[in-house]
Write a protein that holds these residues in place. Structure first.
Motif, PDB file in Angstrom:
ATOM      1  N   CYS A 283       0.820  -1.217   0.000  1.00  0.00           N
ATOM      2  CA  CYS A 283       0.000   0.000   0.000  1.00  0.00           C
ATOM      3  C   CYS A 283       0.855   1.268   0.000  1.00  0.00           C
ATOM      4  N   HIS A 284       1.919   1.250   0.820  1.00  0.00           N
ATOM      5  CA  HIS A 284       2.696   2.487   0.984  1.00  0.00           C
ATOM      6  C   HIS A 284       3.589   2.780  -0.219  1.00  0.00           C
TER       7      HIS A 284
ATOM      8  N   ALA B 112      -4.902   4.359  -1.499  1.00  0.00           N
ATOM      9  CA  ALA B 112      -5.867   4.958  -0.561  1.00  0.00           C
ATOM     10  C   ALA B 112      -5.201   6.010   0.322  1.00  0.00           C
TER      11      ALA B 112
ATOM     12  N   ALA C 196      -2.112   6.089   1.393  1.00  0.00           N
ATOM     13  CA  ALA C 196      -1.067   5.620   2.313  1.00  0.00           C
ATOM     14  C   ALA C 196       0.172   6.491   2.080  1.00  0.00           C
ATOM     15  N   PRO C 197       0.733   7.062   3.146  1.00  0.00           N
ATOM     16  CA  PRO C 197       1.899   7.941   2.976  1.00  0.00           C
ATOM     17  C   PRO C 197       3.091   7.192   2.382  1.00  0.00           C
TER      18      PRO C 197
ATOM     19  N   LEU D 149       3.289  14.080   9.396  1.00  0.00           N
ATOM     20  CA  LEU D 149       3.068  12.899  10.237  1.00  0.00           C
ATOM     21  C   LEU D 149       4.072  12.863  11.384  1.00  0.00           C
TER      22      LEU D 149
ATOM     23  N   HIS E  81      -0.759   4.828  16.493  1.00  0.00           N
ATOM     24  CA  HIS E  81      -1.968   4.967  15.674  1.00  0.00           C
ATOM     25  C   HIS E  81      -1.937   4.017  14.477  1.00  0.00           C
ATOM     26  N   GLY E  82      -0.759   3.876  13.871  1.00  0.00           N
ATOM     27  CA  GLY E  82      -0.636   2.916  12.774  1.00  0.00           C
ATOM     28  C   GLY E  82      -0.860   1.490  13.265  1.00  0.00           C
TER      29      GLY E  82
ATOM     30  N   ALA F 146      -8.136   3.751   6.436  1.00  0.00           N
ATOM     31  CA  ALA F 146      -7.864   2.607   5.551  1.00  0.00           C
ATOM     32  C   ALA F 146      -6.589   1.850   5.919  1.00  0.00           C
ATOM     33  N   MET F 147      -5.910   2.291   6.970  1.00  0.00           N
ATOM     34  CA  MET F 147      -4.700   1.588   7.434  1.00  0.00           C
ATOM     35  C   MET F 147      -5.134   0.478   8.380  1.00  0.00           C
TER      36      MET F 147
ATOM     37  N   LYS G 181      -1.831  -3.169  12.504  1.00  0.00           N
ATOM     38  CA  LYS G 181      -0.576  -3.910  12.282  1.00  0.00           C
ATOM     39  C   LYS G 181      -0.251  -4.077  10.802  1.00  0.00           C
TER      40      LYS G 181
ATOM     41  N   LEU H   8       3.325  -9.775  13.319  1.00  0.00           N
ATOM     42  CA  LEU H   8       4.387  -8.792  13.551  1.00  0.00           C
ATOM     43  C   LEU H   8       4.426  -8.387  15.019  1.00  0.00           C
TER      44      LEU H   8
ATOM     45  N   PHE I 201       7.069  -3.620  13.864  1.00  0.00           N
ATOM     46  CA  PHE I 201       6.199  -2.634  13.233  1.00  0.00           C
ATOM     47  C   PHE I 201       6.797  -1.236  13.405  1.00  0.00           C
TER      48      PHE I 201
ATOM     49  N   ALA J 270       9.583  -0.492  11.145  1.00  0.00           N
ATOM     50  CA  ALA J 270       9.159  -0.182   9.773  1.00  0.00           C
ATOM     51  C   ALA J 270       8.701   1.274   9.680  1.00  0.00           C
ATOM     52  N   VAL J 271       7.991   1.749  10.703  1.00  0.00           N
ATOM     53  CA  VAL J 271       7.560   3.148  10.711  1.00  0.00           C
ATOM     54  C   VAL J 271       8.803   4.056  10.726  1.00  0.00           C
TER      55      VAL J 271
ATOM     56  N   MET K 130      10.472   4.168   7.338  1.00  0.00           N
ATOM     57  CA  MET K 130       9.767   5.032   6.371  1.00  0.00           C
ATOM     58  C   MET K 130      10.045   6.503   6.679  1.00  0.00           C
TER      59      MET K 130
HETATM   60  C1  HEC Z   1      -3.691  -2.493   3.113  1.00  0.00           C
HETATM   61  C2  HEC Z   1      -2.901  -1.322   2.910  1.00  0.00           C
HETATM   62  C3  HEC Z   1      -1.845  -0.965   3.947  1.00  0.00           C
HETATM   63  C4  HEC Z   1      -0.837  -1.742   4.448  1.00  0.00           C
HETATM   64  C5  HEC Z   1      -0.498  -3.178   4.108  1.00  0.00           C
HETATM   65  C6  HEC Z   1      -0.104  -0.898   5.379  1.00  0.00           C
HETATM   66  N1  HEC Z   1      -0.663   0.346   5.436  1.00  0.00           N
HETATM   67 FE1  HEC Z   1      -0.048   1.904   6.630  1.00  0.00          FE
HETATM   68  N2  HEC Z   1      -1.529   3.057   5.858  1.00  0.00           N
HETATM   69  C7  HEC Z   1      -2.419   2.687   4.871  1.00  0.00           C
HETATM   70  C8  HEC Z   1      -3.274   3.812   4.538  1.00  0.00           C
HETATM   71  C9  HEC Z   1      -4.361   3.816   3.494  1.00  0.00           C
HETATM   72  C10 HEC Z   1      -2.869   4.882   5.380  1.00  0.00           C
HETATM   73  C11 HEC Z   1      -3.461   6.301   5.435  1.00  0.00           C
HETATM   74  C12 HEC Z   1      -4.588   6.299   6.415  1.00  0.00           C
HETATM   75  C13 HEC Z   1      -5.271   7.642   6.416  1.00  0.00           C
HETATM   76  O1  HEC Z   1      -4.644   8.613   6.880  1.00  0.00           O
HETATM   77  O2  HEC Z   1      -6.389   7.723   5.944  1.00  0.00           O
HETATM   78  C14 HEC Z   1      -1.785   4.369   6.192  1.00  0.00           C
HETATM   79  C15 HEC Z   1      -1.146   5.104   7.192  1.00  0.00           C
HETATM   80  C16 HEC Z   1      -0.088   4.666   7.945  1.00  0.00           C
HETATM   81  C17 HEC Z   1       0.562   5.442   8.966  1.00  0.00           C
HETATM   82  C18 HEC Z   1       0.171   6.847   9.418  1.00  0.00           C
HETATM   83  C19 HEC Z   1      -0.893   6.740  10.472  1.00  0.00           C
HETATM   84  C20 HEC Z   1      -1.505   8.061  10.854  1.00  0.00           C
HETATM   85  O3  HEC Z   1      -1.760   8.282  12.057  1.00  0.00           O
HETATM   86  O4  HEC Z   1      -1.776   8.897   9.969  1.00  0.00           O
HETATM   87  C21 HEC Z   1       1.566   4.658   9.464  1.00  0.00           C
HETATM   88  C22 HEC Z   1       2.534   5.040  10.576  1.00  0.00           C
HETATM   89  C23 HEC Z   1       1.543   3.407   8.749  1.00  0.00           C
HETATM   90  N3  HEC Z   1       0.520   3.438   7.839  1.00  0.00           N
HETATM   91  C24 HEC Z   1       2.432   2.382   8.954  1.00  0.00           C
HETATM   92  C25 HEC Z   1       2.388   1.150   8.262  1.00  0.00           C
HETATM   93  C26 HEC Z   1       3.347   0.107   8.446  1.00  0.00           C
HETATM   94  C27 HEC Z   1       4.556   0.157   9.351  1.00  0.00           C
HETATM   95  C28 HEC Z   1       2.962  -0.927   7.636  1.00  0.00           C
HETATM   96  C29 HEC Z   1       3.620  -2.266   7.455  1.00  0.00           C
HETATM   97  C30 HEC Z   1       3.873  -3.038   8.641  1.00  0.00           C
HETATM   98  C31 HEC Z   1       1.731  -0.519   6.954  1.00  0.00           C
HETATM   99  N4  HEC Z   1       1.442   0.752   7.354  1.00  0.00           N
HETATM  100  C32 HEC Z   1       1.012  -1.320   6.083  1.00  0.00           C
HETATM  101  C33 HEC Z   1      -2.515   1.448   4.275  1.00  0.00           C
HETATM  102  C34 HEC Z   1      -1.710   0.361   4.558  1.00  0.00           C
END
Ligand code: HEC
Length: 136
Positions: A40-41, A46, A48-49, A60, A71-72, A78-79, A82, A88, A93, A96-97, A100
């Motif tokens: 996604c990222h 959707a 995803a940053p 962020l 929060h993540g 849509a996040m 985990k 994980l 986790f 990974a944050v 990024m």
């Molecule tokens: C299925 C898709 C998907 C996967 C897989 C995914 N993410 Fe995300 N993530 C998103 C989306 C979409 C957003 C944006 C959410 C929003 O702000 O509306 C997001 C936002 C975030 C944020 C910001 C949260 C915030 O408070 O705004 C973090 C941190 C993050 N993801 C970490 C991770 C990490 C680490 C992984 C892997 C372990 C991961 N994500 C895997 C879709 C995904």
């Protein structure tokens, strides 16, 4: 060393060696990202940053490492919680944050014990908020 002493050493050491091998090593942030988050990222699915997007990550990161990671981890819009990977650990986790964030101009490091505790505390607060708002 006599043969008997060698044998004794081997017997004493083998459980320690087995334990050392059996403990799963923690994955690096980049590894976790490439295995899980990239789906996604990478493309910014959707909203995803994307790692490397300094503008988005700048905002962020202003939330602070403990808060943003929590929060993540709990999941937000849509996040998925985990990143959809229940196997994980929080530490992986969080790495990974941090990875990024570093890719996006930040200097966040892999969490130490103290930061992990703060993330846990933020996770608790977030879950409580969600529970109160009827979403948890
Ligand atoms: C299925 C898709 C998907 C996967 C897989 C995914 N993410 Fe995300 N993530 C998103 C989306 C979409 C957003 C944006 C959410 C929003 O702000 O509306 C997001 C936002 C975030 C944020 C910001 C949260 C915030 O408070 O705004 C973090 C941190 C993050 N993801 C970490 C991770 C990490 C680490 C992984 C892997 C372990 C991961 N994500 C895997 C879709 C995904």
């Amino acid at each position: 060393m006599t043969r008997k002493a060698k044998l004794l050493c081997a017997l004493l050491l083998s459980p320690a060696l087995l334990l050392a091998q059996g403990a799963p090593a923690l994955k690096s942030g980049e590894q976790v990202y490439r295995e899980t988050c990239v789906v996604c990222h990478g493309p910014g699915l959707a909203n995803a940053p994307r790692p490397g997007d300094r503008q988005v990550w700048g905002k962020l990161m202003a939330e602070g490492q403990a808060v943003l990671t929590a929060h993540g981890w709990v999941g937000v819009r849509a996040m998925p919680p985990k990143g959809g990977r229940n196997d994980l650990s929080l530490e992986e986790f969080a790495r990974a944050v941090a990875w990024m964030a570093r890719e996006s101009g930040g200097n966040w490091q892999d969490p130490d014990a103290r930061l992990l505790e703060r993330i846990r505390a933020e996770e608790g607060k977030r879950l409580e908020q969600l529970r109160k708002s009827g979403k948890g």
